[in-house]
Design an enzyme around this catalytic site. Structure first.
Site, mmCIF file in Angstrom:
data_model
loop_
_atom_site.group_PDB
_atom_site.id
_atom_site.type_symbol
_atom_site.label_atom_id
_atom_site.label_comp_id
_atom_site.label_asym_id
_atom_site.label_seq_id
_atom_site.Cartn_x
_atom_site.Cartn_y
_atom_site.Cartn_z
ATOM 1 N N GLU A 19 116.344 55.802 25.779
ATOM 2 C CA GLU A 19 115.162 56.323 25.070
ATOM 3 C C GLU A 19 113.955 56.186 25.973
ATOM 4 O OE1 GLU A 19 113.739 55.355 21.174
ATOM 5 O OE2 GLU A 19 115.771 55.272 20.332
ATOM 6 N N GLU A 55 118.187 49.360 19.317
ATOM 7 C CA GLU A 55 117.084 48.402 19.339
ATOM 8 C C GLU A 55 117.323 47.192 18.434
ATOM 9 O OE1 GLU A 55 113.353 50.435 18.856
ATOM 10 O OE2 GLU A 55 113.615 51.544 20.729
#
Length: 598
Positions: free
Chosen positions: A358, A108
């Protein structure tokens, strides 16, 4: 932790300066606000670290350590650590290309302050706000010990809303290391031009500490050399991609055939690399996805949700049109968002597999109602909706966040109040065979008994966890293809009716030596109580010992061309009200709840 000190930050004062919200340093960890850690992206610590990591040479040229700019210093250490791990894996001799297939770029990534047009205001694209929400300028002031009055936000039914104003006073504490801090502990040498005890941005003329005046509110808005205006898409292509190329080179210098999982900033436009040298055949597009409404509110709302990705891409004239009403519309909304993310990857990055590395749900919904009652129906509905989206979007795989071996009902995943683990010490594992009296070969009866993952329960208070459930496992333990002869055209599991539908198209028939194989979880599809319909050929179901575990597999020996299969299992009222055959499904369930459907 050393990276924070290398950047000149003092993590010991993060709580008082609100440079970051972390549960283990919160005054009372048990009262840590729900999901407030997510706003750390727009607080000082994260903003500094991401800015220096991706753009230190442009925006912090005075930050020199061991003769390198902090950007190169941090990145070089990261690359070398990954390269060293790759080397040790290669030396092991039996892990590379088997256990370790590939490498994800970085988890991320975020631009920090790079591209912020005005430090004194909260940008329009900052959709997530919770708790005291400083502007970047206020965060800088707080980091230097100044008191600031700022807006405080709550996360409500329609997203964040301003609830009040709040005075935050660090009482003179600084988020920067003091002038007398001894760098020798870590063995590096900081350049004399980088002064400790003073805000790094002040040293670059962004503001004047003598009168607390903001001098360059657009300091991060443009590339210093060219004056080119920076937006998030520019950041991804001109700051993230140079990093990715160096990361890829570090790994492939050791693991030559490694699959590279490229993860651009979450929900942002992917890098424009289709048809370029970066369009690597060994690349996988690896985005993340979470249903923000469920994640932030910790509640499964089966009546309405929001197409956040559509809003971010300007799909609607007004955010009001992005609201989806009814559980069927919500499920389709998830599928449409994942489909759109996958499509963007194909358009911008080229023809690469898309794996959502994810995705998941919070389990402590409704103030931990399931932990008190054993009723995980909300979690089952939410998890099933996410899997419906994954199966319907055409992606090539996914990874659930997360499996946490020490999760318990009181503290969740032991990280900032999150509780997304599919396993908990305080819940029961899903039985490998739901009916112990069913016809099972004698030599398998003992092996198929429910395993004990932990020998003891956690010390959860008696009022929580007295009625453990299966933690909505029936929603994520689903049938799926293992290996196919041909290209999969559709694959999906209807949890409500315990029905798996699968189709493919192939040029050559499946054979005894090379069949199409389907993982068929025996909880939903117990042997002797499963019906299979196929368009051609024959099939078998067996329980095989694979990689140290028993796996039930369906092998299908089909003809060439377009083929389809339907497998009907056993409907169960486990953690989810599964309904009856006569019901029309989720749409009908929503109508029975007097909910309008868009």
């Amino acid at each position: 932790m050393w990276t924070l000190y290398a950047a000149g930050l003092n993590p010991r004062t993060f709580p008082s300066t609100q440079a970051a919200w972390v549960q283990n340093t919160y005054p009372n960890p048990a009262e840590y606000p729900k999901m407030i850690w997510a706003t750390n992206y727009t607080r000082l610590a994260c903003q500094v670290i991401f800015t220096l990591f991706f753009g230190g040479k442009d925006f912090a040229p005075k930050a020199i350590i061991d003769g390198k700019n902090i950007q190169d210093y941090l990145q070089d250490h990261f690359f070398e650590a990954c390269r060293h791990l790759a080397l040790r894996i290669k030396e092991a001799g039996d892990i590379e290309n088997d256990v370790v297939m590939g490498w994800e770029s970085i988890n991320e990534p975020n631009r920090g302050l790079i591209g912020w047009q005005d430090l004194s205001v909260i940008p329009e694209d900052q959709k997530l706000q919770k708790g005291p929400s400083p502007t970047a300028w206020q965060a800088i002031l707080l980091g230097s010990g100044r008191a600031c009055e700022m807006d405080s936000w709550e996360f409500g039914g329609l997203g964040p809303y301003k609830a009040s104003t709040e005075l935050v006073d660090p009482k003179g504490d600084s988020a920067w290391l003091p002038a007398d801090y001894d760098d020798s502990r870590y063995g590096w040498k900081r350049d004399p031009g980088w002064k400790l005890g003073e805000c790094l941005w002040a040293q670059h003329g962004v503001w004047d500490p003598s009168n607390d005046q903001l001098l360059k509110k657009d300091y991060f808005a443009r590339v210093p050399d060219s004056g080119r205006k920076i937006n998030y898409e520019f950041f991804t292509n001109k700051y993230f991609m140079p990093y990715y190329r160096r990361h890829r080179k570090a790994i492939t210098s050791v693991h030559e055939d490694a699959i590279m999982f490229c993860q651009p900033p979450v929900f942002e436009i992917p890098p424009t690399i289709k048809g370029t040298e970066d369009d690597d055949p060994n690349m996988v597009f690896s985005p993340h996805f979470y249903d923000g409404v469920t994640l932030m509110m910790k509640k499964w709302n089966r009546y309405w949700n929001v197409d956040l990705f559509g809003i971010l891409r300007g799909k609607y004239l007004s955010p009001a049109f992005a609201i989806k009403l009814g559980e069927t519309a919500i499920r389709n909304c998830f599928k449409d968002q994942l489909s759109a993310i996958r499509k963007e990857g194909l358009e911008y990055m080229g023809n690469h597999p898309c794996i959502f590395t994810e995705i998941g749900i919070p389990y402590d919904m409704d103030d931990k109602y399931a932990y008190k009652t054993g009723d995980f129906s909300s979690q089952s509905s939410a998890m099933d909706a996410n899997h419906f989206a994954l199966e319907g979007c055409g992606c090539n795989g996914y990874a659930l966040w997360v499996y946490m071996a020490t999760n318990n009902h009181q503290w969740g995943d032991l990280w900032n109040g999150e509780d997304l683990s599919i396993f908990s010490l305080d819940d029961k594992p899903l039985p490998l065979h739901p009916n112990p009296n069913s016809e099972v070969p004698g030599n398998l009866k003992n092996t198929l008994s429910t395993p004990s993952i932990s020998s003891q329960k956690s010390n959860t208070p008696a009022e929580i966890g007295s009625t453990p459930g299966f933690r909505a496992a029936e929603a994520y333990v689903r049938p799926s293809p293992i290996a196919t002869v041909g290209n999969v055209t559709s694959s999906g599991f209807d949890l409500r009716n315990a029905t798996f539908a699968f189709s493919l198209e192939c040029k050559n028939p499946a054979t005894e030596e090379v069949p199409t194989e389907i993982f068929l979880p025996d909880f939903h599809f117990p042997r002797g109580n499963t019906a299979v319909e196929v368009s051609s050929g024959k099939w078998t179901i067996s329980v095989d010992d694979i990689d140290g575990g028993l796996i039930q597999r369906l092998r299908w020996y089909h003809e060439a061309g377009k083929q389809n299969m339907t497998v009907k299992g056993v409907q169960r009222r486990q953690d989810m009200a599964l309904g009856t055959e006569e019901e029309a499904g989720y749409l009908e369930q929503c109508r029975q709840s007097k909910c309008n459907t868009m």
